[in-house]
Design a protein around this motif. Structure first.
Motif, PDB file in Angstrom:
ATOM      1  N   GLY A  90       2.480  -8.030  25.229  1.00 40.76           N
ATOM      2  CA  GLY A  90       2.818  -8.420  24.150  1.00 40.76           C
ATOM      3  C   GLY A  90       2.991  -7.670  22.797  1.00 40.76           C
ATOM      4  N   ILE A  91       1.825  -6.707  22.692  1.00 40.59           N
ATOM      5  CA  ILE A  91       2.038  -5.408  22.278  1.00 40.59           C
ATOM      6  C   ILE A  91       2.871  -4.537  21.999  1.00 40.59           C
ATOM      7  CG2 ILE A  91       0.352  -3.687  21.202  1.00 40.59           C
ATOM      8  CD1 ILE A  91      -2.083  -5.789  21.435  1.00 40.59           C
ATOM      9  N   GLY A  92       2.887  -4.199  24.150  1.00 35.53           N
ATOM     10  CA  GLY A  92       3.347  -3.343  24.717  1.00 35.53           C
ATOM     11  C   GLY A  92       5.181  -2.856  24.203  1.00 35.53           C
ATOM     12  N   GLY A  93       5.447  -4.649  24.250  1.00 33.37           N
ATOM     13  CA  GLY A  93       7.033  -4.639  24.332  1.00 33.37           C
ATOM     14  C   GLY A  93       7.263  -4.463  23.683  1.00 33.37           C
ATOM     15  N   PRO A  94       7.340  -4.691  21.696  1.00 28.88           N
ATOM     16  CA  PRO A  94       7.791  -4.240  20.947  1.00 28.88           C
ATOM     17  C   PRO A  94       7.842  -2.813  21.052  1.00 28.88           C
ATOM     18  CG  PRO A  94       6.650  -5.883  20.401  1.00 28.88           C
ATOM     19  CD  PRO A  94       6.496  -5.930  21.556  1.00 28.88           C
ATOM     20  N   LEU A  95       6.477  -2.128  21.243  1.00 27.70           N
ATOM     21  CA  LEU A  95       6.722  -0.665  21.739  1.00 27.70           C
ATOM     22  C   LEU A  95       7.447  -0.291  22.298  1.00 27.70           C
ATOM     23  CD1 LEU A  95       2.963  -0.125  21.531  1.00 27.70           C
ATOM     24  CD2 LEU A  95       4.359   0.141  19.377  1.00 27.70           C
ATOM     25  N   LEU A  96       7.782  -0.413  23.511  1.00 29.76           N
ATOM     26  CA  LEU A  96       8.374   0.098  24.757  1.00 29.76           C
ATOM     27  C   LEU A  96       9.704   0.416  24.291  1.00 29.76           C
ATOM     28  CD1 LEU A  96       8.435   0.861  27.691  1.00 29.76           C
ATOM     29  CD2 LEU A  96       9.086  -1.612  28.375  1.00 29.76           C
ATOM     30  N   GLY A  97       9.950  -1.096  23.801  1.00 28.61           N
ATOM     31  CA  GLY A  97      11.777  -1.502  23.642  1.00 28.61           C
ATOM     32  C   GLY A  97      11.856   0.031  22.750  1.00 28.61           C
ATOM     33  N   GLY A  98      11.179  -0.058  21.872  1.00 29.85           N
ATOM     34  CA  GLY A  98      11.489   1.090  20.637  1.00 29.85           C
ATOM     35  C   GLY A  98      10.924   2.426  21.049  1.00 29.85           C
ATOM     36  N   LEU A  99      10.572   2.646  22.282  1.00 32.95           N
ATOM     37  CA  LEU A  99      10.356   4.580  22.528  1.00 32.95           C
ATOM     38  C   LEU A  99      11.540   4.474  23.336  1.00 32.95           C
ATOM     39  CD1 LEU A  99       6.430   4.433  23.377  1.00 32.95           C
ATOM     40  CD2 LEU A  99       7.798   5.558  21.748  1.00 32.95           C
ATOM     41  N   LEU A 100      11.907   3.298  24.302  1.00 34.72           N
ATOM     42  CA  LEU A 100      12.772   3.623  25.209  1.00 34.72           C
ATOM     43  C   LEU A 100      14.563   4.204  24.494  1.00 34.72           C
ATOM     44  CD1 LEU A 100      12.459   0.524  27.785  1.00 34.72           C
ATOM     45  CD2 LEU A 100      11.943   3.352  27.894  1.00 34.72           C
ATOM     46  N   ILE A 101      14.605   2.576  23.214  1.00 38.50           N
ATOM     47  CA  ILE A 101      15.888   3.423  22.772  1.00 38.50           C
ATOM     48  C   ILE A 101      15.902   3.901  21.801  1.00 38.50           C
ATOM     49  CG2 ILE A 101      16.851   2.081  20.517  1.00 38.50           C
ATOM     50  CD1 ILE A 101      16.138  -0.818  21.709  1.00 38.50           C
ATOM     51  N   GLY A 102      15.037   4.471  20.623  1.00 37.41           N
ATOM     52  CA  GLY A 102      14.124   5.593  20.385  1.00 37.41           C
ATOM     53  C   GLY A 102      15.024   6.966  21.252  1.00 37.41           C
ATOM     54  N   ALA A 103      14.356   7.127  22.449  1.00 39.04           N
ATOM     55  CA  ALA A 103      14.480   8.358  23.250  1.00 39.04           C
ATOM     56  C   ALA A 103      16.293   7.896  23.545  1.00 39.04           C
ATOM     57  CB  ALA A 103      13.285   7.656  24.194  1.00 39.04           C
ATOM     58  N   GLY A 104      17.129   6.959  23.260  1.00 34.33           N
ATOM     59  CA  GLY A 104      18.468   7.798  23.999  1.00 34.33           C
ATOM     60  C   GLY A 104      18.655   7.240  25.265  1.00 34.33           C
ATOM     61  N   LEU A 105      17.739   6.355  25.749  1.00 32.93           N
ATOM     62  CA  LEU A 105      17.929   6.338  27.105  1.00 32.93           C
ATOM     63  C   LEU A 105      18.852   5.078  26.804  1.00 32.93           C
ATOM     64  CD1 LEU A 105      16.139   6.101  29.802  1.00 32.93           C
ATOM     65  CD2 LEU A 105      15.222   3.914  29.632  1.00 32.93           C
ATOM     66  N   ALA A 106      19.573   5.130  28.335  1.00 36.82           N
ATOM     67  CA  ALA A 106      21.134   4.600  28.672  1.00 36.82           C
ATOM     68  C   ALA A 106      20.685   2.952  27.989  1.00 36.82           C
ATOM     69  CB  ALA A 106      22.070   4.758  29.445  1.00 36.82           C
ATOM     70  N   LEU A 107      21.438   2.234  27.382  1.00 33.38           N
ATOM     71  CA  LEU A 107      21.230   0.675  27.861  1.00 33.38           C
ATOM     72  C   LEU A 107      21.304  -0.040  29.087  1.00 33.38           C
ATOM     73  CD1 LEU A 107      21.521  -1.792  26.001  1.00 33.38           C
ATOM     74  CD2 LEU A 107      24.247  -2.137  26.449  1.00 33.38           C
ATOM     75  N   ASN A 108      21.417   0.219  29.921  1.00 29.08           N
ATOM     76  CA  ASN A 108      21.378  -0.172  31.470  1.00 29.08           C
ATOM     77  C   ASN A 108      20.581   0.928  32.567  1.00 29.08           C
ATOM     78  OD1 ASN A 108      24.433  -1.041  32.150  1.00 29.08           O
ATOM     79  ND2 ASN A 108      25.139   0.516  33.353  1.00 29.08           N
ATOM     80  N   SER A 109      19.752   1.552  32.251  1.00 29.32           N
ATOM     81  CA  SER A 109      18.608   2.174  32.235  1.00 29.32           C
ATOM     82  C   SER A 109      16.626   1.010  31.629  1.00 29.32           C
ATOM     83  CB  SER A 109      18.483   3.336  31.392  1.00 29.32           C
ATOM     84  OG  SER A 109      19.411   4.696  32.143  1.00 29.32           O
ATOM     85  N   THR A 110      17.537   0.959  30.112  1.00 32.98           N
ATOM     86  CA  THR A 110      16.379   0.051  29.493  1.00 32.98           C
ATOM     87  C   THR A 110      16.420  -1.304  30.611  1.00 32.98           C
ATOM     88  OG1 THR A 110      17.227   1.002  27.394  1.00 32.98           O
ATOM     89  CG2 THR A 110      15.831  -0.943  27.399  1.00 32.98           C
ATOM     90  N   PHE A 111      17.277  -1.509  31.230  1.00 36.24           N
ATOM     91  CA  PHE A 111      17.404  -3.266  31.805  1.00 36.24           C
ATOM     92  C   PHE A 111      16.487  -3.113  32.423  1.00 36.24           C
ATOM     93  CE2 PHE A 111      20.989  -4.548  28.536  1.00 36.24           C
ATOM     94  CZ  PHE A 111      20.232  -5.677  27.700  1.00 36.24           C
ATOM     95  N   PHE A 112      16.698  -1.974  33.557  1.00 38.63           N
ATOM     96  CA  PHE A 112      16.520  -1.394  34.835  1.00 38.63           C
ATOM     97  C   PHE A 112      14.607  -1.804  34.312  1.00 38.63           C
ATOM     98  CE2 PHE A 112      20.639  -0.523  36.346  1.00 38.63           C
ATOM     99  CZ  PHE A 112      20.952  -1.414  37.381  1.00 38.63           C
ATOM    100  N   VAL A 113      14.115  -0.415  33.648  1.00 37.20           N
ATOM    101  CA  VAL A 113      13.075  -0.844  33.214  1.00 37.20           C
ATOM    102  C   VAL A 113      12.519  -2.495  32.975  1.00 37.20           C
ATOM    103  CG1 VAL A 113      11.117   0.001  31.976  1.00 37.20           C
ATOM    104  CG2 VAL A 113      13.405   1.653  32.329  1.00 37.20           C
ATOM    105  N   LEU A 114      12.901  -3.372  32.956  1.00 39.54           N
ATOM    106  CA  LEU A 114      12.171  -4.246  32.441  1.00 39.54           C
ATOM    107  C   LEU A 114      12.425  -5.665  33.480  1.00 39.54           C
ATOM    108  CD1 LEU A 114      13.930  -5.169  28.657  1.00 39.54           C
ATOM    109  CD2 LEU A 114      11.358  -4.699  29.581  1.00 39.54           C
TER     110      LEU A 114
END
Length: 443
Positions: free
Chosen positions: A397-421
Motif C-alpha cells: 500500500g505504501i509502495g503503490g502511490p510511490l510507484l505510480g508517482g515515480l512512473l508518472i514523474g519519470a515520464g513512462l508511457a501510459l501503456n508501460s505503466t499498465f504493463f508494470v501493474l
C-alpha cells in the motif's frame, strides 16, 4: 420435552443469527470508512497538483509520498495490534479503532499544509490498521463453518463499498464542499458507528476460551448462541503445546508449520495492496492523461471499486466450495489480463469493462486474501495472522502511490505503466499457488 428442546434450539439459532448480524454489520460499516479513506486522497490529489494554494505546491512524486503516509500508519497500527489483539481481545480494539480513525479524519480536514495533512493521514492509518487487523478475526470466530469466506467477504466488502462511495461523493460533492469537506465526512463514525458498537458489538467467545477464561467464554456463548468447537477448547487447555504450535500471537504465527504460509500470504498481500493503492491513487490522473475529463476519470474509479463488491461476494462462495487458494490465484490472473488490456484502443464501454475486471482482481482479491488468512490459522494466532496480512501487506500500500508517482514523474508511457501493474498481478497469482495447505488446527 421434544417441544422444549425444539424451542431451545430455535432460541439458540435466533441469538446466534442476531449476534452474527451485528458483528458483520458493524465490521462492514467500519470498513466502509477504510474504503472511503482509501479513495478520498486519490479524488482530491489532482486538485492538489494543479492548485498550490490548497496545501502548497506538489510534484507527482511528492503527491505519491504524501499518499503513502496513511499506509505507513496502517502498517504500524496493524502490526502493533497484532501483538495485543490475541491478548487483549477483539472488541476493545475495534472500539478504539473506530474512535481514533474518526478523530484523525476530522484533524486532517483542518490541515493547512502538506505536513499537517501527512500527520493526519498517518494518524488515520493507525486506526484503520487496528480495525483491519481485528475485524477479520472476530468475523471468523462468529461465522458458521462452511460459510466463513462468505461472511468474511460480506464484511470486507465494506472496503469496496466505501471506495465506491468516496468516488461517487467526489463526483457529486467535491466542487461544492471542497477537499476539506471530503475528509470531514470520514469523521462521521465518531457520532454514529462508535456509540452503536459500544452497545451492540460482542467479544469473541472463542478468544475467551483460547485465553483460558472458560466460564466467561461459556457465559458469552450462551448469550450469543455460539457453539465453541473442540479446536478452541483444545487450544485453551494447552493441548497444542505438545505439538510446538500452542504459542499465541506473532510467536505462534512464526513457529512450526505456520511460518511458511504466513510469509507467503504476507507477500501475497503486499502484491495485491500495491496494485490496489496504485490504481486508486493514480487511475484518475492516468485516465485524465489519456484524454478523459475529470468526472470521466473519476467514473473509472467508481467502476473499479464497484465491481470489487460483486466480485468478492461471488469469489467468496467459490472459495467456500473449492477452497480460497485457487480462487485467489485465478482472480489475480484475471486482474493481470484486464490491466494489460487497458493499453488497447477501445470504446469507453469496453474500457470500463476492463476496469471492472481489474477491480475484481485487485480490491476484490484482497478481501478474499483476508478470508484465506482468517480461516487458515487457529484461534490463538488468528488475530496476529490477520494483523500480519493487513500490516505487512501495507508495504505494498505504501509502495503503490510511490510507484505510480515515480512512473508518472519519470515520464513512462501510459501503456508501460499498465504493463508494470499487470506483471505485479501475475506475481501475486504465483505466490498464492505456493501457499501450503492448511496447518494442523487451522480451522
Amino acid at each position: 420435552m421434544t417441544t422444549t428442546t425444539s424451542d431451545q434450539q430455535h432460541e439458540l439459532h435466533v441469538r446466534k443469527r442476531r449476534n452474527l448480524t451485528w458483528v458483520v454489520a458493524l465490521g462492514f460499516f467500519g470498513l466502509v470508512f477504510d474504503g472511503y479513506d482509501l479513495v478520498v486522497y486519490g479524488t482530491v490529489l489532482p486538485g492538489f497538483l494543479s492548485d498550490p494554494s490548497r496545501i502548497g505546491p506538489l510534484t507527482p512524486a511528492q503527491g505519491g509520498v504524501l499518499g503513502s503516509y496513511a499506509l505507513v500508519g496502517v502498517l504500524v497500527g496493524a502490526l502493533l495490534t497484532g501483538t495485543v489483539s490475541d491478548v487483549l481481545g477483539r472488541r476493545r480494539l475495534m472500539l478504539l479503532a473506530y474512535a481514533w480513525f474518526a478523530a484523525a479524519m476530522g484533524f486532517t480536514a483542518l490541515a493547512g499544509s502538506a505536513t499537517t495533512l501527512g500527520i493526519g493521514r498517518f494518524a488515520a492509518g493507525l486506526g484503520i490498521g487496528a480495525l483491519l487487523a481485528t475485524t477479520g478475526a472476530l468475523v471468523a470466530e462468529y461465522a458458521p463453518p462452511g460459510r466463513k469466506n462468505l461472511f468474511n467477504a460480506l464484511t470486507y466488502s465494506g472496503i469496496a463499498f466505501g471506495s465506491t462511495l468516496s468516488a461517487l461523493l467526489a463526483i457529486l460533492l467535491l466542487d461544492s464542499i471542497g477537499w476539506r469537506g471530503m475528509f470531514l465526512l470520514g469523521a462521521l463514525p465518531l457520532v454514529t458507528l462508535f456509540p452503536l458498537a459500544v452497545v451492540k458489538l460482542p467479544e469473541s467467545a472463542a478468544w475467551l476460551q483460547a485465553r483460558g477464561r472458560h466460564e466467561e467464554a461459556e457465559a458469552l456463548a450462551a448469550r450469543t448462541g455460539i457453539v465453541l468447537t473442540d479446536d478452541q477448547a483444545a487450544s485453551a487447555a494447552g493441548q497444542e503445546e505438545t505439538t510446538g504450535t500452542g504459542r499465541s500471537g506473532f510467536a505462534g504465527l512464526f513457529s512450526g508449520g505456520n511460518a511458511a504460509p504466513a510469509l507467503l500470504l504476507g507477500f501475497t498481500s503486499v502484491c495485491c495492496l500495491l496494485l490496489v493503492y496504485a490504481l486508486n491513487t493514480w487511475l484518475p490522473e492516468l485516465m485524465g492523461r489519456a484524454g478523459f475529463s475529470t468526472k470521466g476519470s473519476l467514473s473509472f474509479l467508481l467502476v473499479l471499486n464497484g465491481s470489487a463488491v460483486v466480485g468478492q461476494l461471488i469469489g467468496s462462495r467459490l472459495a467456500d466450495r473449492f477452497g480460497p487458494k485457487p480462487v485467489v490465484a485465478t482472480a489475480f490472473l484475471l486482474g493481470a489480463v484486464a490491466i494489460g488490456l487497458l493499453t488497447v484502443q477501445a470504446p469507453l464501454g469496453v474500457l470500463l469493462l476492463f476496469v471492472a475486471v481489474a477491480g475484481v482482481g485487485t480490491s476484490g482479491t484482497q478481501t478474499l486474501i483476508y478470508g484465506f488468512v482468517a480461516n487458515h490459522f487457529r484461534t490463538t494466532v488468528r488475530g496476529a495472522a490477520v494483523a500480519w496480512c493487513a500490516g505487512f501487506g501495507r508495504l505494498g500500500g505504501i509502495g503503490g502511490p510511490l510507484l505510480g508517482g515515480l512512473l508518472i514523474g519519470a515520464g513512462l508511457a501510459l501503456n508501460s505503466t499498465f504493463f508494470v501493474l499487470a506483471a505485479l498481478a501475475l506475481v501475486g497469482s504465483v505466490l498464492t499457488l505456493l501457499v501450503p495447505r492448511t496447518v494442523r488446527g487451522g480451522r
